[in-house]
Write a protein that holds these residues in place. Structure first.
Motif: not given
Lengths: 112, 112
Positions: B97-112
């Motif tokens: 339903v919301f493609p991309g949103l959880l990828d953005a959250v996962a990517a944020e974790r990976a960066r920090t």
């Protein structure tokens, strides 16, 4: 650099690189329905729009604040044409860093 | 139905269909950094986790509230195993339903 290109550089406010905008700031910008409406209208128009060209259910000063928040979140680029402040959606730049987010905003507009 | 399948149906709270969750509610859920951390930890673990298994910088009652908000936004499914409340990220349902949103959250974790 972009400011210089756009002309009227003294009045062009600073724009962050989308790369430097964190997800926190992006979500804070998009959680507001009026700001999502601005983004969705710019996306649907497929063209840059002046602030006054977007019909919003808020006062002019509140609208100015919303545009400001969107600009600082890397979502729009603002520049002047004469006395009109124009707004450009930074779709490609934004999608490159946060894919899917603007599609969700556009889809929400399409549903309503 | 899902509640019945999971067992312990009396204690299993209701879960919305992701289709019925609006973008407003989703963004309100994800704008909170503690809630994004829960989502990112579940995603990184690739497994269901009990509430206590996720280290959070908030009190237990505040954590319970955050899990509740995530459940109501269609982001996690909760069920009991004995006395442990388990949390499952609804990744596939949500991405549909919301493609991309959880990828953005996962990517944020990976960066920090």
């Amino acid at each position: 650099m972009a400011a210089a290109r756009e002309g009227g550089r003294d009045r062009v406010p600073p724009h962050p690189d989308v790369q430097d905008v964190g997800l926190q700031r992006v979500l804070e910008a998009l959680v507001d329905p009026v700001r999502r409406r601005i983004v969705a209208e710019l996306d649907a128009a497929g063209a840059d729009l002046s602030c006054g060209a977007i019909d919003l259910p808020v006062s002019k000063s509140t609208a100015t604040h919303h545009f400001h928040v969107l600009r600082e979140a890397g979502l729009i680029r603002q520049y002047y044409v004469g006395t009109s402040r124009m707004n450009a959606l930074r779709r490609a730049e934004f999608d490159a860093v946060f894919p899917g987010l603007l599609d969700a905003v556009a889809a929400e507009r399409a549903r309503t």
